[in-house]
Design an enzyme around this catalytic site. Structure first.
Site, PDB file in Angstrom:
ATOM      1  N   GLU A  45       9.017 -89.321  55.440  1.00  0.00           N
ATOM      2  CA  GLU A  45       9.208 -90.625  56.083  1.00  0.00           C
ATOM      3  C   GLU A  45       9.166 -90.393  57.588  1.00  0.00           C
ATOM      4  O   GLU A  45       9.998 -89.660  58.137  1.00  0.00           O
ATOM      5  CB  GLU A  45      10.546 -91.268  55.691  1.00  0.00           C
ATOM      6  CG  GLU A  45      10.692 -92.673  56.306  1.00  0.00           C
ATOM      7  CD  GLU A  45      12.040 -93.348  56.036  1.00  0.00           C
ATOM      8  OE1 GLU A  45      13.005 -92.654  55.639  1.00  0.00           O
ATOM      9  OE2 GLU A  45      12.135 -94.567  56.261  1.00  0.00           O
ATOM     10  N   ASP A  70      12.763 -87.797  62.474  1.00  0.00           N
ATOM     11  CA  ASP A  70      13.079 -88.735  63.563  1.00  0.00           C
ATOM     12  C   ASP A  70      13.192 -87.947  64.868  1.00  0.00           C
ATOM     13  O   ASP A  70      13.348 -86.721  64.852  1.00  0.00           O
ATOM     14  CB  ASP A  70      14.371 -89.521  63.284  1.00  0.00           C
ATOM     15  CG  ASP A  70      14.311 -90.921  63.897  1.00  0.00           C
ATOM     16  OD1 ASP A  70      14.095 -91.907  63.154  1.00  0.00           O
ATOM     17  OD2 ASP A  70      14.429 -91.026  65.139  1.00  0.00           O
ATOM     18  N   ASP A 127       8.735 -99.030  64.681  1.00  0.00           N
ATOM     19  CA  ASP A 127       8.917 -99.889  65.856  1.00  0.00           C
ATOM     20  C   ASP A 127       7.640-100.699  66.090  1.00  0.00           C
ATOM     21  O   ASP A 127       6.543-100.128  66.130  1.00  0.00           O
ATOM     22  CB  ASP A 127       9.233 -99.031  67.088  1.00  0.00           C
ATOM     23  CG  ASP A 127      10.566 -98.291  66.925  1.00  0.00           C
ATOM     24  OD1 ASP A 127      11.485 -98.857  66.309  1.00  0.00           O
ATOM     25  OD2 ASP A 127      10.678 -97.148  67.406  1.00  0.00           O
ATOM     26  N   THR A 201      15.332 -99.464  52.573  1.00  0.00           N
ATOM     27  CA  THR A 201      15.768 -98.750  53.778  1.00  0.00           C
ATOM     28  C   THR A 201      16.911 -99.550  54.420  1.00  0.00           C
ATOM     29  O   THR A 201      17.187-100.690  54.023  1.00  0.00           O
ATOM     30  CB  THR A 201      14.624 -98.618  54.799  1.00  0.00           C
ATOM     31  OG1 THR A 201      14.470 -99.855  55.499  1.00  0.00           O
ATOM     32  CG2 THR A 201      13.307 -98.249  54.145  1.00  0.00           C
ATOM     33  N   GLU A 202      17.547 -98.947  55.450  1.00  0.00           N
ATOM     34  CA  GLU A 202      18.617 -99.675  56.145  1.00  0.00           C
ATOM     35  C   GLU A 202      18.110-100.991  56.740  1.00  0.00           C
ATOM     36  O   GLU A 202      18.709-102.049  56.586  1.00  0.00           O
ATOM     37  CB  GLU A 202      19.179 -98.836  57.307  1.00  0.00           C
ATOM     38  CG  GLU A 202      20.368 -97.998  56.964  1.00  0.00           C
ATOM     39  CD  GLU A 202      20.009 -96.524  56.901  1.00  0.00           C
ATOM     40  OE1 GLU A 202      18.814 -96.185  57.017  1.00  0.00           O
ATOM     41  OE2 GLU A 202      20.930 -95.714  56.705  1.00  0.00           O
TER      42      GLU A 202
HETATM   43  C1  LIG Z   1      13.206 -99.415  63.396  1.00  0.00           C
HETATM   44  S1  LIG Z   1      13.748 -97.826  62.960  1.00  0.00           S
HETATM   45  C2  LIG Z   1      13.509 -97.796  61.190  1.00  0.00           C
HETATM   46  C3  LIG Z   1      14.367 -96.768  60.522  1.00  0.00           C
HETATM   47  C4  LIG Z   1      14.198 -96.624  58.997  1.00  0.00           C
HETATM   48  N1  LIG Z   1      12.884 -96.197  58.634  1.00  0.00           N
HETATM   49  C5  LIG Z   1      14.522 -97.907  58.281  1.00  0.00           C
HETATM   50  O1  LIG Z   1      13.611 -98.557  57.744  1.00  0.00           O
HETATM   51  O2  LIG Z   1      15.717 -98.276  58.228  1.00  0.00           O
HETATM   52  C6  LIG Z   1      12.400 -96.826  63.535  1.00  0.00           C
HETATM   53  C7  LIG Z   1      12.754 -95.360  63.641  1.00  0.00           C
HETATM   54  O3  LIG Z   1      11.579 -94.645  63.988  1.00  0.00           O
HETATM   55  C8  LIG Z   1      11.907 -93.616  64.916  1.00  0.00           C
HETATM   56  N2  LIG Z   1      10.667 -93.293  65.654  1.00  0.00           N
HETATM   57  C9  LIG Z   1       9.972 -94.115  66.465  1.00  0.00           C
HETATM   58  N3  LIG Z   1       8.902 -93.492  66.964  1.00  0.00           N
HETATM   59  C10 LIG Z   1       8.903 -92.234  66.431  1.00  0.00           C
HETATM   60  C11 LIG Z   1       8.063 -91.100  66.579  1.00  0.00           C
HETATM   61  N4  LIG Z   1       6.986 -91.149  67.364  1.00  0.00           N
HETATM   62  N5  LIG Z   1       8.369 -89.970  65.907  1.00  0.00           N
HETATM   63  C12 LIG Z   1       9.487 -89.916  65.101  1.00  0.00           C
HETATM   64  N6  LIG Z   1      10.323 -90.977  64.933  1.00  0.00           N
HETATM   65  C13 LIG Z   1      10.037 -92.110  65.588  1.00  0.00           C
HETATM   66  C14 LIG Z   1      13.003 -94.233  65.765  1.00  0.00           C
HETATM   67  O4  LIG Z   1      13.813 -93.263  66.387  1.00  0.00           O
HETATM   68  C15 LIG Z   1      13.775 -95.046  64.727  1.00  0.00           C
HETATM   69  O5  LIG Z   1      14.820 -94.296  64.159  1.00  0.00           O
END
Ligand SMILES: C[S@@+](CC[C@H](N)C(=O)[O-])C[C@H]1O[C@@H](n2cnc3c(N)ncnc32)[C@H](O)[C@@H]1O
Length: 254
Positions: A45, A70, A127, A201-202
């Site tokens: 993921e 992450d 994001d 997911t959360e």
């Molecule tokens: C909006 S959250 C979603 C978290 C989880 N997948 C969920 O659905 O609950 C997006 C996550 O992607 C991570 N993220 C964003 N860009 C990333 C990158 N280039 N590499 C690794 N993680 C990344 C952020 O730190 C964040 O924790």
């Protein structure tokens, strides 16, 4: 996603968990099977957040190796707490043999995985980067899709879920620009009630609770799975012609 109010000793806590946490994933490039101690397929993921999805998946599917990746140490801490609390072995010891939590940026995926080392990539609530000047940062931008294709094996797939209509539209265009085949596209995944065959997911739990639609698709990437997908689609069409539920475009009948 940042967490506040926690002591600043994250790195120390993570360094003590080498059975679960990987702080330098590029050092395992081509050697992830050694980390897991078996040849089972590897699913990742990208952007796991606090890790609810990946820890549940690893418990539900012991014959698949999972990696939650992450950028932030704080999220790896949360992920490790969640995974260990969820999965205890028969002696009550918190161990999760088929899960790794990796601190890494998806930008450098090619530095962390050999070609074909992964079987599935989950992009959950990535994001959305709504401003068009930030479009290249979206994890479904064609430049990321090319990296994913490189890392995936012959039956490799991407499973993508989001609450953002604009990110979903952007992603459909991205996937089709690279000529990836898509299937199981949904514009409201839980319209008939929460899908109990899928792990939430959360973010998904929160958005579904607010009554928002969840958009989802699967992209088939690996050569072998693309062939299989084409065969199934052709068989399905044939069956529809046979039953007379679809007009044959070759037919001269009005
Ligand atoms: C909006 S959250 C979603 C978290 C989880 N997948 C969920 O659905 O609950 C997006 C996550 O992607 C991570 N993220 C964003 N860009 C990333 C990158 N280039 N590499 C690794 N993680 C990344 C952020 O730190 C964040 O924790």
């Amino acid at each position: 996603m940042r967490l506040r109010g926690r002591k600043n000793n994250f790195r120390e806590t993570l360094e003590l968990q080498q059975d679960l946490v990987v702080l330098e994933p590029q050092q395992l490039k081509g050697r992830w099977r050694e980390f897991f101690g078996n040849d089972n397929p590897i699913h990742i993921e990208c952007g796991m957040g606090k890790g609810q999805f990946i820890s549940r998946m690893s418990g539900n599917n012991p014959h698949i190796n999972y990696i939650g990746m992450d950028i932030y140490d704080e999220l790896l801490i949360r992920g490790s707490e969640k995974a260990r609390a969820l999965w205890k072995n028969e002696k009550g010891v918190n161990e999760v043999p088929n899960l790794a939590l990796a601190r890494g940026n998806v930008e450098f995926l090619d530095k962390m995985f050999d070609p074909g080392e992964l079987e599935r990539i989950y992009l959950n609530f990535s994001d959305p980067w709504p401003k068009s000047k930030h479009g290249k940062r979206r994890l479904t931008h064609p430049r990321f899709l090319m990296k994913y294709k490189q890392a995936l094996n012959e039956i490799g797939e991407i499973h993508f879920k989001t609450d953002s209509l604009s990110l979903f539209e952007f992603s459909l265009n991205s996937f089709s620009a690279i000529e990836y085949q898509m299937r199981n596209i949904s514009l409201d995944l839980h319209r008939n009630g929460i899908r109990d065959d899928l792990v939430l997911t959360e973010y998904e739990t929160k958005f579904v609770g607010q009554g928002m639609p969840i958009y989802r698709l699967e992209a088939v990437i690996g050569e072998k799975i693309q062939q299989e997908h084409r065969r199934l689609v052709a068989e399905d069409l044939e069956e529809q012609f046979r039953r007379g539920t679809m007009k044959d475009p070759e037919s001269e009948d009005e």
